[in-house]
Design a protein around this motif. Structure first.
Motif, PDB file in Angstrom:
ATOM      1  N   ALA A 353     -41.679  28.789  -7.267  1.00 60.36           N
ATOM      2  CA  ALA A 353     -42.078  29.937  -6.461  1.00 60.36           C
ATOM      3  C   ALA A 353     -43.470  30.448  -6.858  1.00 60.36           C
ATOM      4  N   ALA A 354     -43.758  30.388  -8.156  1.00 61.36           N
ATOM      5  CA  ALA A 354     -45.048  30.876  -8.655  1.00 61.36           C
ATOM      6  C   ALA A 354     -46.161  29.842  -8.529  1.00 61.36           C
ATOM      7  N   GLY A 355     -45.827  28.621  -8.109  1.00 59.20           N
ATOM      8  CA  GLY A 355     -46.837  27.583  -7.996  1.00 59.20           C
ATOM      9  C   GLY A 355     -47.294  27.042  -9.323  1.00 59.20           C
ATOM     10  N   VAL A 356     -46.418  27.091 -10.325  1.00 53.64           N
ATOM     11  CA  VAL A 356     -46.747  26.608 -11.666  1.00 53.64           C
ATOM     12  C   VAL A 356     -46.092  25.248 -11.885  1.00 53.64           C
ATOM     13  N   PRO A 357     -46.846  24.240 -12.256  1.00 56.37           N
ATOM     14  CA  PRO A 357     -46.267  22.903 -12.451  1.00 56.37           C
ATOM     15  C   PRO A 357     -45.185  22.895 -13.526  1.00 56.37           C
ATOM     16  N   GLU A 358     -44.210  22.046 -13.346  1.00 58.93           N
ATOM     17  CA  GLU A 358     -43.157  21.899 -14.345  1.00 58.93           C
ATOM     18  C   GLU A 358     -43.701  21.186 -15.581  1.00 58.93           C
ATOM     19  N   PRO A 359     -43.150  21.484 -16.748  1.00 55.51           N
ATOM     20  CA  PRO A 359     -43.613  20.830 -17.978  1.00 55.51           C
ATOM     21  C   PRO A 359     -43.256  19.347 -17.985  1.00 55.51           C
ATOM     22  N   THR A 360     -44.079  18.572 -18.645  1.00 53.36           N
ATOM     23  CA  THR A 360     -43.811  17.134 -18.772  1.00 53.36           C
ATOM     24  C   THR A 360     -43.409  16.749 -20.188  1.00 53.36           C
ATOM     25  N   ASP A 361     -43.764  17.593 -21.180  1.00 55.63           N
ATOM     26  CA  ASP A 361     -43.422  17.252 -22.562  1.00 55.63           C
ATOM     27  C   ASP A 361     -41.935  17.468 -22.832  1.00 55.63           C
ATOM     28  N   TYR A 362     -41.407  18.592 -22.372  1.00 59.05           N
ATOM     29  CA  TYR A 362     -39.981  18.873 -22.477  1.00 59.05           C
ATOM     30  C   TYR A 362     -39.487  19.235 -21.074  1.00 59.05           C
ATOM     31  N   PRO A 363     -39.176  18.233 -20.279  1.00 58.67           N
ATOM     32  CA  PRO A 363     -38.861  18.446 -18.859  1.00 58.67           C
ATOM     33  C   PRO A 363     -37.681  19.392 -18.646  1.00 58.67           C
ATOM     34  N   LEU A 364     -37.710  20.039 -17.499  1.00 59.55           N
ATOM     35  CA  LEU A 364     -36.636  20.943 -17.134  1.00 59.55           C
ATOM     36  C   LEU A 364     -35.332  20.179 -16.923  1.00 59.55           C
ATOM     37  N   ALA A 365     -34.231  20.838 -17.224  1.00 59.31           N
ATOM     38  CA  ALA A 365     -32.914  20.233 -17.037  1.00 59.31           C
ATOM     39  C   ALA A 365     -32.335  20.543 -15.666  1.00 59.31           C
ATOM     40  N   GLY A 366     -32.897  21.526 -14.988  1.00 59.33           N
ATOM     41  CA  GLY A 366     -32.350  21.932 -13.705  1.00 59.33           C
ATOM     42  C   GLY A 366     -33.225  21.532 -12.542  1.00 59.33           C
ATOM     43  N   ARG A 367     -32.813  21.964 -11.358  1.00 57.53           N
ATOM     44  CA  ARG A 367     -33.583  21.686 -10.153  1.00 57.53           C
ATOM     45  C   ARG A 367     -33.788  23.002  -9.418  1.00 57.53           C
ATOM     46  N   SER A 368     -34.941  23.141  -8.793  1.00 50.98           N
ATOM     47  CA  SER A 368     -35.272  24.365  -8.093  1.00 50.98           C
ATOM     48  C   SER A 368     -34.281  24.640  -6.966  1.00 50.98           C
ATOM     49  N   LEU A 369     -34.002  25.925  -6.756  1.00 51.30           N
ATOM     50  CA  LEU A 369     -33.112  26.352  -5.677  1.00 51.30           C
ATOM     51  C   LEU A 369     -33.889  26.755  -4.425  1.00 51.30           C
ATOM     52  N   MET A 370     -35.180  26.448  -4.364  1.00 51.37           N
ATOM     53  CA  MET A 370     -35.966  26.880  -3.227  1.00 51.37           C
ATOM     54  C   MET A 370     -35.439  26.303  -1.919  1.00 51.37           C
ATOM     55  N   ASN A 371     -34.912  25.094  -1.937  1.00 49.68           N
ATOM     56  CA  ASN A 371     -34.375  24.529  -0.699  1.00 49.68           C
ATOM     57  C   ASN A 371     -33.150  25.308  -0.232  1.00 49.68           C
ATOM     58  N   VAL A 372     -32.375  25.833  -1.178  1.00 49.52           N
ATOM     59  CA  VAL A 372     -31.204  26.646  -0.831  1.00 49.52           C
ATOM     60  C   VAL A 372     -31.642  28.024  -0.369  1.00 49.52           C
ATOM     61  N   LEU A 373     -32.598  28.604  -1.081  1.00 52.17           N
ATOM     62  CA  LEU A 373     -33.045  29.958  -0.766  1.00 52.17           C
ATOM     63  C   LEU A 373     -33.741  30.038   0.591  1.00 52.17           C
ATOM     64  N   THR A 374     -34.547  29.053   0.914  1.00 48.76           N
ATOM     65  CA  THR A 374     -35.305  29.101   2.164  1.00 48.76           C
ATOM     66  C   THR A 374     -34.487  28.618   3.358  1.00 48.76           C
ATOM     67  N   SER A 375     -33.315  28.098   3.106  1.00 47.43           N
ATOM     68  CA  SER A 375     -32.431  27.694   4.195  1.00 47.43           C
ATOM     69  C   SER A 375     -31.853  28.929   4.879  1.00 47.43           C
ATOM     70  N   ASP A 376     -31.327  28.751   6.069  1.00 48.41           N
ATOM     71  CA  ASP A 376     -30.630  29.852   6.734  1.00 48.41           C
ATOM     72  C   ASP A 376     -29.117  29.628   6.723  1.00 48.41           C
ATOM     73  N   LYS A 377     -28.676  28.684   5.899  1.00 51.03           N
ATOM     74  CA  LYS A 377     -27.265  28.323   5.856  1.00 51.03           C
ATOM     75  C   LYS A 377     -26.500  29.144   4.821  1.00 51.03           C
ATOM     76  N   GLN A 378     -25.188  29.161   4.976  1.00 57.44           N
ATOM     77  CA  GLN A 378     -24.301  29.797   4.027  1.00 57.44           C
ATOM     78  C   GLN A 378     -23.299  28.762   3.509  1.00 57.44           C
ATOM     79  N   GLY A 379     -22.406  29.211   2.606  1.00 54.76           N
ATOM     80  CA  GLY A 379     -21.404  28.296   2.053  1.00 54.76           C
ATOM     81  C   GLY A 379     -22.054  27.281   1.138  1.00 54.76           C
TER      82      GLY A 379
END
Length: 574
Positions: A353-379
């Protein structure tokens, strides 16, 4: 000892069946799991090659770019998912949380990485699971500087960062070479007289006002509002002053339904309302400053309610957390989402959301929820979000040599599977500890993985009661190596199905899946290096206990712990 660094993202093994196969809910409801569902495709998405920054989104035919969003994370201290008014709890009033949920997205299946404060906060700050961040994955230890917190990354990108109240902790961040709390610069100078003795004197909203005033014109901010509430201790009987009624209290089945326990829960709800009150005042400030609609607001808690068999336990009431997210500039509101969400996903979401690149030395374990948040779906919005993982290591000083009670858990829409790596240890602490004079203390005096409270006292008092005596046993007695619960039928986790022949195949599937994920993510527990967690110093009070039978009979299973200042080997169990 070799340092195992797993870099697999949680998203790579979040769906037992893969994106295109049948849902976990449908398979488990049928009671059948075909062998073709045992394997998982570990697919590395193109997100590592193409980064999409919603903060820089451009409308069609319009060159005007959306400004980078402010980030407000509001995190309470020890609150289970069900204790908000929008979630149906009639004994609590949380209008601010409810507003964020109504105008944004209410997530019904959000899970903390740990049932303890310090490890959860470290995982959220780094975007890595507790078994991937070394000392920071245990309670009250240190926070290695090489694991960079997201406020530091946002500050480097031009954000004004800070926190009020409780940031990362408890623990010793200074010994790791840090010059500030990993949550950012501290803004906690303003105090006010609290309405009840158990509530912090920190004036969270006033400190946020100071923080906001110090921001440069046009500069985005990243703020961590860390309430100390509803962490114990509570002012006993505060529920009476707050006008609550004991008959409105819902008592979980793992606790005795007595007036004493109902009053303790009511006092806990009073403190949730105080946290929510300050959240409301912070939101009002944003509204008056014209910053509200371009602020990504995330409201959650670090772990479950501080009651027996909840906090410090990998059960539903220990890791299932409230979560609401609001960002009108990008997120369609008025939705309820059932995707299983991990806190490491929140870290990835903030960075994207902030436009900050993900780290490469110690990569994130999760995945962004932006696809869920920007959707208009429920459930269920994203079929990949079908699994959540969590774990625990040492909590308090509650056993001989301050050893932990290591475990890992896997949650689906229907089931909770738990692996206890040291079932010979006491899950809530040894029943008796050594007093300062070296003498053995009273029975039931050593359960220090349970916060001292009227409810625990009541359970000890009722230990021989024919109706409620078994509840103390469930909270403190030895547990099997594997546990399996049908959450849809048994959210209180009262009936372990792990030894049920009818659930054997389900248990085997989850056991294999947990093994695959932990190995792929570099968990030392699955790489023969689990004792490393016992080598991380605890920078808090240490207690003494008698040497347990298992340590006497199997000395090779006793971890090496050079950091312990004293040893209690001379005291042996009898």
């Amino acid at each position: 000892m070799t340092n195992v660094q797993g870099n697999v993202r949680s998203s790579d093994s979040r769906d037992l069946t893969g994106r295109g196969s049948s849902s976990v809910r449908r398979l488990s409801a049928c009671g059948y799991w075909g062998s073709r569902h045992l394997s998982i495709a570990l697919v590395i998405g193109i997100w590592s090659l193409v980064i999409v920054f919603p903060a820089m989104a451009v409308d069609s035919g319009d060159e005007k770019k959306t400004s980078r969003p402010n980030i407000l994370l509001a995190i309470s201290d020890d609150q289970s998912w069900c204790h908000t008014s929008i979630s149906g709890c009639k004994a609590v009033s949380t209008p601010a949380f409810d507003r964020v949920a109504r105008e944004g997205v209410l997530f019904r299946n959000a899970f903390a990485p740990s049932p303890g404060c310090s490890p959860t906060r470290a995982a959220l700050l780094t975007g890595r699971q507790i078994w991937q961040i070394e000392n920071a994955g245990t309670h009250a230890s240190s926070f290695p500087k090489r694991f960079v917190a997201y406020p530091d990354r946002l500050e480097a990108a031009g954000y004004h960062v800070g926190y009020t109240g409780k940031g990362w902790g408890p623990g010793n961040w200074k010994i790791s070479g840090r010059d500030r709390n990993p949550a950012g610069n501290q803004w906690s100078k303003r105090h006010a007289k609290p309405p009840y003795s158990g509530i912090s004197k920190v004036d969270y909203a006033a400190n946020f006002a100071d923080f906001l005033a110090a921001k440069k014109n046009g500069q985005p901010f990243c703020f961590w509002y860390g309430g100390f509430e509803p962490h114990r201790r509570f002012e006993k009987g505060s529920w009476k002053k707050a006008g609550k009624k004991l008959e409105d209290i819902d008592v979980p089945p793992f606790l005795p339904d007595t007036p004493e326990v109902r009053g303790d829960i009511a006092d806990y709800l009073v403190e949730i309302e105080w946290f929510d009150h300050h959240l409301g005042m912070i939101i009002k400030q944003l509204e008056e400053a014209g910053e509200l609609d371009n602020t990504l607001i995330i409201v959650t808690s670090d772990n479950g309610m501080s009651f027996p068999r909840a906090k410090a336990n990998i059960y539903e009431y220990g890791v299932h957390e409230p979560l609401a997210i609001r960002w009108p500039a990008m997120v369609p509101g008025g939705r309820t989402v059932d995707d299983l969400v991990e806190f490491v996903d929140l870290t990835a979401t903030i960075l994207e959301a902030a436009g900050v690149p993900e780290p490469t030395d110690y990569p994130l374990a999760g995945r962004s929820l932006m696809n869920v948040l920007t959707s208009d779906k429920q459930g269920l919005v994203d079929r990949a979000n079908k699994l959540a993982y969590f774990g625990r290591e040492r909590h308090s000083s509650s056993r001989w040599h301050t050893l932990g009670y290591p475990g890992r858990g896997l949650r689906t829409e229907k089931y909770l599977y738990i692996r206890n790596f040291a079932p010979e240890r006491w899950p809530a602490g040894a029943p008796r500890k050594l007093e300062k004079d070296g003498k053995l203390g009273p029975e039931h005096g050593g359960y220090h993985d349970i916060d001292g409270c009227p409810t625990l006292d009541e359970m000890i008092r009722l230990r021989d009661d024919p109706q409620y005596g078994c509840l103390l046993d469930l909270a403190v007695d030895h547990r099997p190596a594997e546990e399996l619960y049908n959450i849809l039928d048994d959210p209180a986790c009262m009936h372990n199905l792990a030894e049920d022949a009818g659930a054997a195949h389900v248990r085997q599937v989850f056991s294999a899946q947990l093994d695959r994920h932990l190995r792929a993510s570099g968990d030392p527990r699955l790489h023969g290096q689990g004792d490393v967690f016992e080598t991380y110093p605890r920078y808090s009070h240490l207690r003494q206990f008698v040497k347990p039978d298992w340590a006497i009979e199997h000395p090779q299973r006793v971890p090496e712990q050079d950091w312990l200042p004293t040893a209690d080997d001379d005291k042996q169990s009898k």
